[in-house]
Design an enzyme around this catalytic site. Structure first.
Site, PDB file in Angstrom:
ATOM      1  N   ASP A 107       0.668  -1.227  -0.197  1.00  0.00           N
ATOM      2  CA  ASP A 107       0.102   0.014  -0.024  1.00  0.00           C
ATOM      3  C   ASP A 107       0.924   1.093   0.124  1.00  0.00           C
ATOM      4  O   ASP A 107       1.887   1.259   1.062  1.00  0.00           O
ATOM      5  CB  ASP A 107      -0.772  -0.493   1.381  1.00  0.00           C
ATOM      6  CG  ASP A 107      -2.078   0.633   1.294  1.00  0.00           C
ATOM      7  OD1 ASP A 107      -1.803   1.702   0.545  1.00  0.00           O
ATOM      8  OD2 ASP A 107      -2.260   0.802   2.377  1.00  0.00           O
TER       9      ASP A 107
ATOM     10  N   GLY B 292      -5.125   3.019  -7.613  1.00  0.00           N
ATOM     11  CA  GLY B 292      -5.401   2.833  -8.971  1.00  0.00           C
ATOM     12  C   GLY B 292      -4.454   4.287  -9.664  1.00  0.00           C
ATOM     13  O   GLY B 292      -5.004   4.672 -11.563  1.00  0.00           O
TER      14      GLY B 292
ATOM     15  N   ASP C  23     -10.509   4.238  -0.774  1.00  0.00           N
ATOM     16  CA  ASP C  23     -10.570   2.545  -0.577  1.00  0.00           C
ATOM     17  C   ASP C  23     -12.654   3.620  -0.070  1.00  0.00           C
ATOM     18  O   ASP C  23     -13.281   4.200  -0.963  1.00  0.00           O
ATOM     19  CB  ASP C  23     -10.477   3.163   1.511  1.00  0.00           C
ATOM     20  CG  ASP C  23      -9.210   3.301   1.434  1.00  0.00           C
ATOM     21  OD1 ASP C  23      -8.233   3.256   0.476  1.00  0.00           O
ATOM     22  OD2 ASP C  23      -8.817   2.899   2.412  1.00  0.00           O
TER      23      ASP C  23
HETATM   24  C1  GLA Z   1      -5.724   2.488   3.086  1.00  0.00           C
HETATM   25  C2  GLA Z   1      -5.916   0.818   2.010  1.00  0.00           C
HETATM   26  C3  GLA Z   1      -7.245   0.785   2.403  1.00  0.00           C
HETATM   27  C4  GLA Z   1      -6.312  -0.555   3.807  1.00  0.00           C
HETATM   28  C5  GLA Z   1      -5.421   0.906   4.657  1.00  0.00           C
HETATM   29  C6  GLA Z   1      -5.183   0.592   6.083  1.00  0.00           C
HETATM   30  O1  GLA Z   1      -6.680   3.382   2.984  1.00  0.00           O
HETATM   31  O2  GLA Z   1      -6.136   2.228   0.997  1.00  0.00           O
HETATM   32  O3  GLA Z   1      -7.869  -0.661   1.745  1.00  0.00           O
HETATM   33  O4  GLA Z   1      -5.121  -1.030   3.735  1.00  0.00           O
HETATM   34  O5  GLA Z   1      -4.911   1.751   3.852  1.00  0.00           O
HETATM   35  O6  GLA Z   1      -4.703   1.481   6.431  1.00  0.00           O
END
Ligand code: GLA
Length: 496
Positions: free
Chosen positions: A261, A300, A321
């Site tokens: 991430d 993305g 998200d």
């Molecule tokens: C980001 C990701 C989420 C999750 C959080 C965790 O927002 O997009 O899916 O993994 O971090 O902190």
């Protein structure tokens, strides 16, 4: 009165129940009675506005925009010796907290910060990303990954017993039989690095190898989460500068899946460098000696679908998200049409994890969620508490007829064949020459809809099955007319 030494770098550390702490830095500058600087959490900075100092007393505002609203927090307090005592007001109960930082825990409204070195807490020095080259395919995710992930329901509250309970429930609920396989721990398992630079786990995860062994003993696989940046999105330790070492650690623990991430990597790299930065972990995983599914999470950006396969990304997030509501789910899901051509066996678009069973949508809407994700050949990662789900939720998640569409071997993503106001017909070509057809109604009232197979790739159907009613349809050789409820779907499979 003597002028207080307000200027400098102050750190406020909140210890959490997992034994790690979240730090907030106050980088303060003083010119006479005027105070400026930033409040920093993770590597996100909020600028100090309206800052004043009178003797040892200071007051300032910071603002942030979240969900279209600007929220202002006011900090006020005093310097006492080497401590900065602050109280916050405003921010709708989020005072002291920070959007996007330390999620899963609200910050307290009163804090005591300590003076620290000027460079403490700043992002580390840049490491040049590698030259581009293709990473060898790991042979995984021939069909979209299926499993569960902790984030949507548990956020920062996931722990070892919770993960074991989820693995048990994945088996006892019939989800394993329906094809769900990965039990994935998202953010907040991490602690600091040891003296040798090895990542360690916090108190909630005392023994990752034992946990992986347990999940494997159920015939399932296990995944975890990290960031190419120095910190994760929840401000835990990331993999920056330790990619190979971490990949080896994951392999030694027996992990099978990594969600990677971006988050704080943006403090060091530009979006154009994402390709090279993700390639670095792709290489590290392929050298780790264990097949580990590689799931890219960078929302993305930077046309990830164009280079995701070449870093051996088995899936890449295509959006920000998801939230557990109709608007978020439908905006994301119905927004995926243009990406259809990039999905293929081994490498899939990922419109984010499922919210089915988390309570914010109706059963009709969750059926639409499951249907749409399956039409999109999306990863099916349940995001609810499998241990306590009701039968209605379970029936949606284990609908084998719908799952078969998601898991079709051709690995093709469906697309929008037609749209008429709030109604949309989507079609997904299948490996057997047939098609899946979903009649979606995004409107607020039931709608009569009609689909004709000829225009969708099948002239005359041998068989047509309603995948939610679980029954074969008669008189539907050329097409089908039906009423679709508000926010609902009718999904059929058409055999050639
Ligand atoms: C980001 C990701 C989420 C999750 C959080 C965790 O927002 O997009 O899916 O993994 O971090 O902190």
């Amino acid at each position: 009165m003597l002028a207080a030494d307000v200027a400098g770098n102050w750190v406020f550390s909140v210890p959490g129940p997992d034994g790690t702490s979240r730090d907030t830095y106050f980088r303060l500058k003083q010119e006479g009675g005027k105070l400026s600087g930033v409040v920093q959490q993770g590597y996100n900075n909020r600028t100090i506005d309206n800052g004043t100092v009178v003797g040892s007393h200071l007051k300032f505002d910071t603002s942030f925009t979240g969900r279209g609203q600007t929220v202002t927090i006011t900090y006020e307090g005093d310097v006492t010796g080497d401590e900065l005592h602050l109280k916050t007001s405003g921010g709708g109960g989020r005072a002291g907290g920070f959007p996007g930082g330390g999620r899963g825990r609200g910050g307290p409204a009163e804090m005591i910060a300590k003076k620290t070195g000027d460079t403490v807490g700043l992002p580390p020095a840049r490491i040049e990303p590698p030259a581009l080259h293709p990473v060898k395919y790991n042979g995984l995710a021939k069909t979209p990954p299926m499993g569960w992930n902790s984030w949507n329901h548990f956020k920062g509250q996931i722990d070892d017993p919770g993960v074991r309970g989820i693995a048990d429930a994945m088996v006892s609920s019939g989800m394993k039989d329906a094809g769900y396989q990965y039990v994935n721990i998202d953010d907040t398992w991490e602690a600091q690095r040891d003296a040798g630079g090895n990542i360690t786990t916090n108190k909630r995860f005392p023994d990752m190898k034992a946990l992986a062994d347990y999940v494997h003993s159920k015939g399932l696989k296990i995944g975890l989460y990290s960031s190419p940046g120095p910190k994760t999105c929840a401000n835990y330790e990331g993999s920056y500068g330790h990619e190979e070492q971490d990949a080896k650690t994951y392999a030694a623990w027996g992990f099978d899946y990594l969600k990677y991430d971006w988050c704080s990597a943006s403090a060091i790299y530009k979006d154009e460098e994402m390709h090279a930065v993700y390639q670095k972990m792709g290489d590290a995983l392929s050298a780790a000696g264990r097949p580990i599914l590689f799931s890219l999470c960078q929302y993305g950006r930077a046309n990830v679908q164009e280079w995701g396969p070449s870093v051996d990304g088995n899936a890449w997030r295509t959006t920000g998200d998801i939230s557990d509501n109709w608007r978020s789910m439908s905006t994301i899901g119905f927004g995926q049409n243009d990406l259809a051509k990039w999905a293929a066996p081994g490498h899939f678009n990922d419109p984010d994890m499922l919210e089915i069973g988390n309570g914010g949508m109706s059963a009709v809407e969750y059926r639409t969620h499951m249907s749409l994700w399956s039409m999109l050949a999306a990863p099916l990662l349940a995001g609810n508490d499998l241990r306590t789900m009701n039968d209605e939720t379970k029936e949606i998640l284990v609908n084998k007829d719908v799952i078969a569409i998601d898991q079709d071997k051709a690995g093709q993503q469906g697309h929008r064949a037609s749209q008429n106001g709030d109604t949309e017909i989507w079609v997904k070509p299948l490996a057997d020459g047939g098609i899946a057809v979903a009649l979606f109604n995004r409107g607020e009232a039931g709608a009569d809809m009609k689909a004709a197979w000829a225009g969708l790739g099948v002239k005359k159907a041998k068989k047509v099955r309603d995948l939610w009613a679980h029954k074969d349809l008669t008189g539907a050789a050329e097409g089908y007319s039906t009423t679709v409820p508000a926010h609902g779907v009718v999904m059929v499979r058409v055999w050639k």
